[in-house]
Design a protein around this motif. Sequence first.
Motif, mmCIF file in Angstrom:
data_model
loop_
_atom_site.group_PDB
_atom_site.id
_atom_site.type_symbol
_atom_site.label_atom_id
_atom_site.label_comp_id
_atom_site.label_asym_id
_atom_site.label_seq_id
_atom_site.Cartn_x
_atom_site.Cartn_y
_atom_site.Cartn_z
ATOM 1 N N ARG A 211 -2.262 83.968 20.093
ATOM 2 C CA ARG A 211 -1.471 84.938 20.860
ATOM 3 C C ARG A 211 -2.290 86.197 21.126
ATOM 4 O O ARG A 211 -2.328 86.709 22.243
ATOM 5 C CB ARG A 211 -0.189 85.295 20.103
ATOM 6 C CG ARG A 211 0.848 84.181 20.113
ATOM 7 C CD ARG A 211 2.096 84.576 19.369
ATOM 8 N NE ARG A 211 2.741 85.739 19.999
ATOM 9 C CZ ARG A 211 3.761 86.397 19.456
ATOM 10 N NH1 ARG A 211 4.273 86.024 18.293
ATOM 11 N NH2 ARG A 211 4.296 87.427 20.082
ATOM 12 N N HIS A 212 -2.948 86.692 20.093
ATOM 13 C CA HIS A 212 -3.757 87.911 20.182
ATOM 14 C C HIS A 212 -4.866 87.762 21.230
ATOM 15 O O HIS A 212 -4.992 88.601 22.125
ATOM 16 C CB HIS A 212 -4.334 88.204 18.791
ATOM 17 C CG HIS A 212 -5.292 89.336 18.718
ATOM 18 N ND1 HIS A 212 -4.912 90.657 18.834
ATOM 19 C CD2 HIS A 212 -6.640 89.348 18.518
ATOM 20 C CE1 HIS A 212 -5.980 91.439 18.708
ATOM 21 N NE2 HIS A 212 -7.037 90.660 18.518
ATOM 22 N N VAL A 213 -5.628 86.701 21.144
ATOM 23 C CA VAL A 213 -6.789 86.526 22.024
ATOM 24 C C VAL A 213 -6.388 86.230 23.471
ATOM 25 O O VAL A 213 -7.190 86.412 24.383
ATOM 26 C CB VAL A 213 -7.761 85.454 21.465
ATOM 27 C CG1 VAL A 213 -7.248 84.044 21.736
ATOM 28 C CG2 VAL A 213 -9.161 85.635 22.023
ATOM 29 N N HIS A 214 -5.133 85.848 23.677
ATOM 30 C CA HIS A 214 -4.643 85.595 25.033
ATOM 31 C C HIS A 214 -3.792 86.752 25.578
ATOM 32 O O HIS A 214 -3.169 86.631 26.621
ATOM 33 C CB HIS A 214 -3.873 84.273 25.080
ATOM 34 C CG HIS A 214 -4.779 83.093 24.955
ATOM 35 N ND1 HIS A 214 -4.966 82.425 23.766
ATOM 36 C CD2 HIS A 214 -5.594 82.495 25.848
ATOM 37 C CE1 HIS A 214 -5.838 81.458 23.944
ATOM 38 N NE2 HIS A 214 -6.241 81.478 25.202
ATOM 39 N N GLY A 215 -3.764 87.870 24.857
ATOM 40 C CA GLY A 215 -3.119 89.067 25.371
ATOM 41 C C GLY A 215 -1.632 89.173 25.123
ATOM 42 O O GLY A 215 -0.964 90.008 25.723
#
Length: 88
Positions: free
Chosen positions: A31-35
């Motif tokens: 979730r974090h790395v995909h914004g």
Amino acid sequence: ALFPLGQILATTGALELLQESGFSAAALISRHVHGSWGDLSEEDRAENEFAVTRRLRLLSSYTIAGERVWIITEADRSSTCLLYPSEY
């Protein structure tokens, strides 16, 4: 992915919470790395969007089993850490 994660780290407290709650660290990191920044104000979300292309620190905040967990990717993209805010 919007940015490199570098070395992925987690504090003992965050790992224990994830294990106890059955939540996946990999799912949160994805979730974090995909914004998908989680529980952040609009101002903090905008700061992350600005930071993605300018190599500034990135912060996501998620609530797991009633506890807040942060994911922070360093400005130089050398590492990403899962931790409690109190461990920062």
